[in-house]
Design a protein around this motif. Sequence first.
Motif: not given
Length: 247
Positions: A128, A130, A224
Amino acid sequence: MSSAMPLRMESAPARDIRDRLIIGLDLPSVEEARAAVDRIGDAGTFYKIGYQLAYAGGFEFARELIAEGKKVFLDLKLHDIGNTVEEGVRSIARLGATFLTVHAYPQTMRAAVAGKAGSSLKILAVTVLTSYEEQDLADAGYAPGMTAADLVTRRAEQARDLGIDGIVCASPEAERVRAIVGSDRLIVTPGIRPAGSEAGDQKRILTPADAIRLGADHLVVARPIIKAADPRAAAEAIVREISGATR
Ligand SMILES: O=C(O)c1cc(=O)[nH]c(=O)n1[C@@H]1O[C@H](COP(=O)(O)O)[C@@H](O)[C@H]1O
């Protein structure tokens, strides 16, 4: 599962701790991807190529990275009729990548396992996404009340039973998935956010250290790192955090 089996198991840790960090090259061109890889230097050993780069010369770039000794995760999230998936995976398996994603639908997973036969490619099943939570599942037609964790559980069991090599799930589900798949299968978790970084469109997130503590083998991190002022320092900081959290 036998009652004596410990709930928290980990698969064999990657020999090089840096391999536990998979850096997502979500960039628009090979030139930008190559520049990012050069800047990251030896802090990055494992790169993910997804839709954005794959459709902009990313397959050739994957060959280049593999020739340089880097590992490559082709994140193509395949999902189609069985024959198309099987033949597609057969073609992709020749490229020399380490991981390939497919969506965790039983027909698709069965076909992918058949298509990779005889190659070293590992198939990862995306359970599934995120970026989904309960309301997104309801919007997509799943029964009201179906949680992401419930669906991840069902799909991880199916993936295990079909001989899939690894599971992609959100890090909060890693411990539950480990209890289902045991130590022979990999757990790969995107939606990782070092403390203080922006969640963006991700909904089910944890820090690198927490994901590792819950049993993830590999963490997928794109923005990030690749959007950081110093991508190499950002990658090194995550590898240090992984190292600190590894028992
Ligand atoms: O299969 C994936 O890698 C994936 C699965 C998933 O459920 N969520 C998810 O974010 N990803 C990928 O992981 C990367 C996460 O990127 P960042 O959110 O920028 O760290 C993206 O390249 C996504 O395509």
